[in-house]
Design a protein around this motif. Structure first.
Motif, mmCIF file in Angstrom:
data_model
loop_
_atom_site.group_PDB
_atom_site.id
_atom_site.type_symbol
_atom_site.label_atom_id
_atom_site.label_comp_id
_atom_site.label_asym_id
_atom_site.label_seq_id
_atom_site.Cartn_x
_atom_site.Cartn_y
_atom_site.Cartn_z
ATOM 1 N N ARG A 30 0.832 -1.205 0.000
ATOM 2 C CA ARG A 30 0.000 0.000 0.000
ATOM 3 C C ARG A 30 0.866 1.255 0.000
ATOM 4 N N ARG A 31 1.946 1.241 0.778
ATOM 5 C CA ARG A 31 2.853 2.388 0.793
ATOM 6 C C ARG A 31 3.483 2.599 -0.580
ATOM 7 N N ARG A 32 3.922 1.495 -1.201
ATOM 8 C CA ARG A 32 4.515 1.612 -2.534
ATOM 9 C C ARG A 32 3.501 2.177 -3.523
ATOM 10 N N ILE A 33 2.279 1.654 -3.478
ATOM 11 C CA ILE A 33 1.225 2.132 -4.384
ATOM 12 C C ILE A 33 0.930 3.602 -4.108
ATOM 13 N N ALA A 34 0.883 3.970 -2.823
ATOM 14 C CA ALA A 34 0.626 5.364 -2.478
ATOM 15 C C ALA A 34 1.761 6.267 -2.985
ATOM 16 N N ILE A 35 2.987 5.818 -2.853
ATOM 17 C CA ILE A 35 4.139 6.596 -3.338
ATOM 18 C C ILE A 35 4.089 6.723 -4.854
ATOM 19 N N ILE A 36 3.764 5.620 -5.535
ATOM 20 C CA ILE A 36 3.669 5.659 -7.002
ATOM 21 C C ILE A 36 2.551 6.602 -7.429
ATOM 22 N N ARG A 37 1.400 6.530 -6.778
ATOM 23 C CA ARG A 37 0.291 7.428 -7.111
ATOM 24 C C ARG A 37 0.670 8.881 -6.874
ATOM 25 N N PHE A 38 1.307 9.122 -5.724
ATOM 26 C CA PHE A 38 1.721 10.487 -5.402
ATOM 27 C C PHE A 38 2.718 11.016 -6.434
ATOM 28 N N THR A 39 3.678 10.189 -6.817
ATOM 29 C CA THR A 39 4.670 10.592 -7.812
ATOM 30 C C THR A 39 4.006 10.855 -9.166
ATOM 31 N N LEU A 40 3.119 9.973 -9.558
ATOM 32 C CA LEU A 40 2.420 10.137 -10.831
ATOM 33 C C LEU A 40 1.554 11.393 -10.815
#
Length: 123
Positions: A30-40
């Motif tokens: 979830r953290r990785r997905i959240a970081i990827i979403r935030f970066t995108l």
């Protein structure tokens, strides 16, 4: 010293420990997905703001150019209106016989009967 010796502690293989490991893995995903979403999302917002800023700057430059052109055209219009007023006055004067005779005497050195015209050189 702990680097040289491997950790010889074994994990307990109970359902609670396995459940906790799964929860940690899910939390990490979830953290990785959240970081990827935030970066995108940050990248998209940065691109969008760049486009909007470029548009704003180009439009302001365009507006300044149009304002300058408008001022030049207004100045030209004033000159043309002034010339138009002068030409209208000239038309009115040309309808007057006295003005025409004065103009003819001045430009073509015509004289009245018995009149002598002397030309004086200009400095």
């Amino acid at each position: 010293m702990s680097v040289l010796h491997k950790n010889k502690v074994t994990k307990i293989q109970s359902s609670y420990v396995l459940e906790q490991e799964r929860k940690e893995k899910r939390a990490m995903q979830r953290r990785r997905i959240a970081i990827i979403r935030f970066t995108l999302l940050s990248g998209i917002l940065l691109a969008l703001s760049s486009v909007l800023l470029y548009t704003l700057i180009s439009q302001s430059a365009n507006i300044e150019a149009k304002i300058e052109e408008k001022q030049k055209l207004e100045h030209k219009l004033e000159k043309l209106e002034k010339k138009e007023r002068q030409l209208k006055e000239e038309i009115k004067k040309l309808n007057d016989d006295e003005y025409i005779t004065e103009l003819a005497r001045k430009n073509y050195f015509l004289s009245k009967e018995g009149e002598i015209i002397f030309t004086v050189p200009e400095e």
